[in-house]
Motif scaffolding. Structure first.
Motif, short mmCIF file in Angstrom:
data_model
loop_
_atom_site.label_atom_id
_atom_site.label_comp_id
_atom_site.label_asym_id
_atom_site.label_seq_id
_atom_site.Cartn_x
_atom_site.Cartn_y
_atom_site.Cartn_z
N ILE A 75 33.65 -4.20 -38.65
CA ILE A 75 34.39 -3.07 -38.77
C ILE A 75 36.44 -3.15 -39.50
N LYS A 76 36.07 -4.81 -39.50
CA LYS A 76 37.29 -4.36 -41.10
C LYS A 76 36.76 -4.13 -42.16
N ASN A 77 35.85 -4.34 -42.36
CA ASN A 77 34.83 -3.58 -43.73
C ASN A 77 35.11 -2.09 -43.92
N LEU A 78 34.65 -1.46 -42.80
CA LEU A 78 35.24 -0.94 -42.60
C LEU A 78 35.87 0.07 -42.85
N ALA A 79 37.09 -0.22 -41.72
CA ALA A 79 38.55 -0.08 -42.30
C ALA A 79 39.31 0.31 -43.37
N ASP A 80 39.00 -0.88 -44.18
CA ASP A 80 39.18 -1.03 -45.55
C ASP A 80 38.70 0.01 -46.31
N PHE A 81 37.65 0.86 -46.23
CA PHE A 81 37.12 1.67 -46.46
C PHE A 81 37.94 2.36 -46.67
N MET A 82 37.69 3.11 -45.28
CA MET A 82 38.83 4.00 -45.13
C MET A 82 40.39 3.76 -45.41
N LYS A 83 40.75 3.45 -45.67
CA LYS A 83 42.04 3.10 -46.12
C LYS A 83 42.15 3.25 -47.35
N GLN A 84 41.23 3.11 -48.37
CA GLN A 84 40.54 2.91 -49.42
C GLN A 84 40.52 4.76 -50.29
N TYR A 85 40.22 5.54 -49.08
CA TYR A 85 39.77 6.93 -49.04
C TYR A 85 40.51 7.63 -47.98
N PRO A 86 41.64 7.85 -47.95
CA PRO A 86 42.41 7.72 -47.17
C PRO A 86 42.19 9.66 -46.77
N GLN A 87 40.98 10.45 -47.27
CA GLN A 87 40.69 11.87 -46.81
C GLN A 87 39.66 11.86 -45.63
N THR A 88 38.72 10.45 -45.82
CA THR A 88 38.25 10.48 -44.96
C THR A 88 37.87 10.59 -43.37
N THR A 89 37.21 10.73 -42.51
CA THR A 89 37.27 10.72 -41.56
C THR A 89 35.61 9.59 -40.65
N THR A 90 35.74 9.63 -39.49
CA THR A 90 34.37 9.34 -39.25
C THR A 90 34.01 9.44 -37.52
N THR A 91 32.69 9.51 -37.07
CA THR A 91 32.73 9.08 -35.63
C THR A 91 32.53 8.00 -35.08
N VAL A 92 32.93 7.84 -34.27
CA VAL A 92 32.20 5.96 -33.46
C VAL A 92 31.43 7.06 -32.88
N GLU A 93 29.82 6.57 -32.91
CA GLU A 93 28.87 6.54 -31.81
C GLU A 93 28.26 5.59 -30.60
N GLY A 94 28.24 6.05 -29.57
CA GLY A 94 28.14 4.22 -28.52
C GLY A 94 26.51 4.69 -28.18
N HIS A 95 26.03 3.85 -28.05
CA HIS A 95 24.48 4.04 -27.12
C HIS A 95 24.02 2.30 -26.67
#
Length: 343
Positions: free
Chosen positions: A252-272
């Motif tokens: 999860i931290k890797n995903l957070a670091d990526f989004m901080k590196q690219y501040p224009q990005t968004t994501t949808t977290v999908e639960g199953h």
């Protein structure tokens, strides 16, 4: 007559549960319960038999786990050694600390508090000041309807004796403060270089004078030549759980670091979920799992809440065979993907 009234209260809670709708448990929730318990009286009371106590309670959740509860019950079917009828009532103020997460099917708890008890015979009576401790569990059949079983001990502060009682009840839960799923923001379309004088060249000649017309450009008017970079997340969960396991925090931290590196990005977290259990329950469970991962991204790793949406798909999107333990373990997951352009 009082027994019938108590049963009526329990039945009434079931009917009421159908009218509250699918409101979540957790902070701000209210629980109303009807209960019965079997009081094991101390021998110093000189009672011929133990008592049946019937009553009700109302509780309020200060947090997702801590509930303050006010309860009232009355003594029935008790006689003294000389066969005189015993009457009494108990008013309790307790705090309950729950385990697991709001919305989980089973929520164990421990409780502690104080109560005032009045026990009378044909005339007169005695007031007792008691300290209460207890433990048990609540089994939620739906988001709003549950059964409870537990045991309580009461210590007589005035006289030093202790009594205990097994307890069971049925209740409704409504009004919790679940967070709404946030919609992903709509991103602006990429800029396209204009050619107002029809000379075949981009009008912006300050930085890139040879940029062709009608191509995607950056803020300087230069061609936005970039490669697509992507990071994916796949978090696994234990059966019937929505708690993020410690070994998933690094991903999860890797995903957070990526989004901080690219501040224009968004994501949808999908639960199953896997296919075990009712469809409606699995839908709620998948939503709780997605929201749990979102909360880690937002609260622990500082990703803006407006950049993360969460959604649950229940058991409708398996990626492995639900007929096997291994397959079901793979399907109990949360997924997310972020894509960005990097020069």
């Amino acid at each position: 007559m009082k027994l019938k009234n108590t049963l009526g209260l329990a039945i009434g809670t079931i009917v009421a549960a159908t009218s509250f709708g699918a409101l979540a448990q957790g902070q701000g929730a209210v629980e109303i319960e009807g209960f019965a318990k079997k009081e094991q009286f101390d021998s110093a009371r000189n009672f011929k038999n133990n008592g049946n106590l019937f009553g009700g309670s109302v509780g309020y959740f200060l947090t997702d786990d801590v509930e303050l509860r006010l309860g009232y019950d009355e003594v029935h079917n008790v006689r003294s050694d000389d066969s005189r009828k015993i009457k009494g009532a108990n008013l309790a103020r307790d705090a309950l600390s729950h385990f697991n997460c709001p919305g989980d099917m089973l929520r164990p708890y421990v409780s502690a508090g104080f109560s005032d008890q009045s026990i009378a015979r044909w005339s007169g009576g005695r007031n007792r000041h008691l300290a209460n401790v207890g433990t048990g569990g609540k089994l939620y059949f739906t988001e709003n309807f549950y059964a409870r079983a537990g045991v309580e001990a009461q210590y007589n502060i005035d006289q030093g004796d202790t009594e205990w009682a097994p307890k069971r009840g049925m209740g409704v839960n409504f009004g919790g403060g679940s967070k709404k799923v946030e919609a992903a923001p709509v991103e602006a379309a990429p800029a396209v270089c204009s050619d107002s004088d029809n000379d075949g060249v981009c009008d912006n000649v300050d930085k890139c004078p040879n940029t062709p017309a009608n191509v995607t450009v950056d803020a300087n008017g230069c061609p936005a030549v970039a490669e697509v970079v992507r990071v994916q997340l796949d978090v696994k969960f234990d059966f019937d759980k929505s708690v993020v396991k410690p070994n998933s925090y690094r991903d999860i931290k890797n995903l957070a670091d990526f989004m901080k590196q690219y501040p224009q990005t968004t994501t949808t977290v999908e639960g199953h979920t896997d296919s075990v259990g009712p469809d409606a329950y699995n839908q709620k469970l998948s939503e709780r799992r997605a929201n749990a991962v979102k909360q880690v991204l937002v609260n622990q790793y500082g990703v803006g809440a407006n950049r993360v949406s969460s959604v649950g798909y229940g058991e409708t999107r398996p990626v492995a065979d639900n007929a096997t333990d291994a397959g079901r373990a793979v399907n109990r997951r949360v997924e997310a993907e972020v894509e960005a352009q990097a020069k």
